[in-house]
Design a protein around this motif. Sequence first.
Motif, short mmCIF file in Angstrom:
data_model
loop_
_atom_site.label_atom_id
_atom_site.label_comp_id
_atom_site.label_asym_id
_atom_site.label_seq_id
_atom_site.Cartn_x
_atom_site.Cartn_y
_atom_site.Cartn_z
N ASN A 136 0.83 -1.20 0.00
CA ASN A 136 0.00 0.00 0.00
C ASN A 136 0.87 1.25 0.00
OD1 ASN A 136 0.97 -0.09 2.57
ND2 ASN A 136 -1.00 -0.06 3.59
N GLY A 137 2.11 1.09 -0.38
CA GLY A 137 3.07 2.19 -0.47
C GLY A 137 4.12 1.85 -1.50
N ARG A 138 5.20 2.62 -1.49
CA ARG A 138 6.27 2.39 -2.47
C ARG A 138 7.11 1.18 -2.06
NH1 ARG A 138 9.46 7.90 -2.30
NH2 ARG A 138 9.30 7.34 -0.10
N LEU A 139 7.64 0.49 -3.06
CA LEU A 139 8.56 -0.62 -2.83
C LEU A 139 9.98 -0.08 -3.01
CD1 LEU A 139 8.96 -3.61 -2.24
CD2 LEU A 139 8.86 -4.03 -4.70
N ILE A 140 10.76 -0.13 -1.93
CA ILE A 140 12.11 0.42 -1.90
C ILE A 140 13.09 -0.74 -1.81
CG2 ILE A 140 13.66 2.03 -0.76
CD1 ILE A 140 10.85 3.23 -1.63
N LEU A 141 13.83 -0.99 -2.89
CA LEU A 141 14.79 -2.09 -2.93
C LEU A 141 16.15 -1.60 -2.49
CD1 LEU A 141 15.62 -4.99 -3.75
CD2 LEU A 141 15.98 -4.10 -6.08
N LEU A 142 16.73 -2.26 -1.49
CA LEU A 142 18.11 -1.99 -1.11
C LEU A 142 18.99 -2.94 -1.90
CD1 LEU A 142 16.75 -0.45 1.25
CD2 LEU A 142 18.81 -1.02 2.51
N THR A 143 19.93 -2.38 -2.67
CA THR A 143 20.74 -3.19 -3.55
C THR A 143 22.10 -2.55 -3.78
OG1 THR A 143 20.91 -4.08 -5.82
CG2 THR A 143 19.57 -2.10 -5.54
N THR A 144 23.10 -3.38 -3.96
CA THR A 144 24.43 -2.88 -4.30
C THR A 144 24.47 -2.35 -5.72
OG1 THR A 144 25.15 -5.09 -4.98
CG2 THR A 144 25.59 -4.45 -2.69
N LYS A 145 23.45 -2.63 -6.52
CA LYS A 145 23.41 -2.18 -7.92
C LYS A 145 22.80 -0.80 -8.10
CE LYS A 145 23.13 -6.93 -9.45
NZ LYS A 145 22.29 -7.99 -9.97
N ALA A 146 22.38 -0.17 -7.00
CA ALA A 146 21.78 1.16 -7.08
C ALA A 146 22.86 2.23 -7.03
CB ALA A 146 20.79 1.35 -5.94
N ARG A 147 22.49 3.42 -7.49
CA ARG A 147 23.39 4.57 -7.42
C ARG A 147 23.02 5.51 -6.28
NH1 ARG A 147 23.76 6.79 -13.52
NH2 ARG A 147 25.85 6.01 -13.95
N ASP A 148 21.72 5.62 -5.99
CA ASP A 148 21.24 6.60 -5.02
C ASP A 148 21.44 6.09 -3.60
OD1 ASP A 148 20.40 8.29 -7.08
OD2 ASP A 148 18.44 7.31 -7.19
N PRO A 149 22.11 6.88 -2.76
CA PRO A 149 22.33 6.46 -1.37
C PRO A 149 21.07 6.58 -0.53
CG PRO A 149 23.28 8.63 -1.74
CD PRO A 149 22.75 8.15 -3.07
N ILE A 150 20.93 5.68 0.40
CA ILE A 150 19.75 5.67 1.27
C ILE A 150 19.64 6.96 2.08
CG2 ILE A 150 20.90 4.48 3.17
CD1 ILE A 150 18.16 3.01 3.57
N TYR A 151 20.75 7.62 2.34
CA TYR A 151 20.74 8.81 3.20
C TYR A 151 20.10 10.03 2.54
CZ TYR A 151 23.76 5.63 5.60
OH TYR A 151 24.26 4.51 6.20
N ASP A 152 19.89 9.99 1.23
CA ASP A 152 19.21 11.08 0.53
C ASP A 152 17.71 10.84 0.40
OD1 ASP A 152 21.68 12.25 0.23
OD2 ASP A 152 21.95 11.59 -1.85
N TRP A 153 17.22 9.76 0.99
CA TRP A 153 15.84 9.32 0.82
C TRP A 153 15.07 9.48 2.11
CZ3 TRP A 153 13.94 4.70 3.15
CH2 TRP A 153 12.66 4.33 2.76
N HIS A 154 13.83 9.89 1.99
CA HIS A 154 12.94 9.99 3.15
C HIS A 154 11.76 9.05 2.94
CE1 HIS A 154 14.50 13.65 5.28
NE2 HIS A 154 15.27 13.55 4.24
N ALA A 155 11.51 8.21 3.92
CA ALA A 155 10.40 7.26 3.84
C ALA A 155 9.07 7.98 4.00
CB ALA A 155 10.55 6.21 4.93
N LYS A 156 8.06 7.38 3.39
CA LYS A 156 6.68 7.80 3.59
C LYS A 156 5.97 6.66 4.29
CE LYS A 156 6.57 10.48 -0.69
NZ LYS A 156 5.98 10.58 -2.03
#
Length: 157
Positions: A76-96
């Motif tokens: 019922n919200g966004r699916l946020i995948l944590l992966t070594t293949k991503a470029r965007d760091p988790i620290y720039d993201w805010h959860a909803k």
Amino acid sequence: MDTKANVRLALYEPDIALNTGAMIRTAACFGAHVDVIEPCGFPFSLGALKRSGMDYIDETDVTRHDDYDAFLETLNGRLILLTTKARDPIYDWHAKPGDCLLMGRESAGVPEKVHKTADVRLTIPMRPSVRSLNVSVAAGIALSHVYHISNSDRGLR
């Protein structure tokens, strides 16, 4: 005062019972619901998870899903995948509220079809000479970040 992470933590076909128990314990500490997407690489039972999850298993809700498609039906919200293949760091993201952090298998991460269904792909920055963090450690870092940001936004610490 409600001080929860306001997110779900999903474990995609986990391989190792001790890691799964540790992630359930971590989710309990931060007030996150846990989704376990089958099949697991071990017989899923509370007994198998008690050693690492201890009595924290009773402090959070754990839902098991027969497969990835059954899990997707519950989002019922966004699916946020944590992966070594991503470029965007988790620290720039805010959860909803309602977001779901998805952790891959210890042995293989997640397949390409799962990558494609993720709304956001994030990584935990680390030294380039190392391959990856333990999945339960990565889940702890991610949930701690979400918990800290969501409670800071509400003036809590």
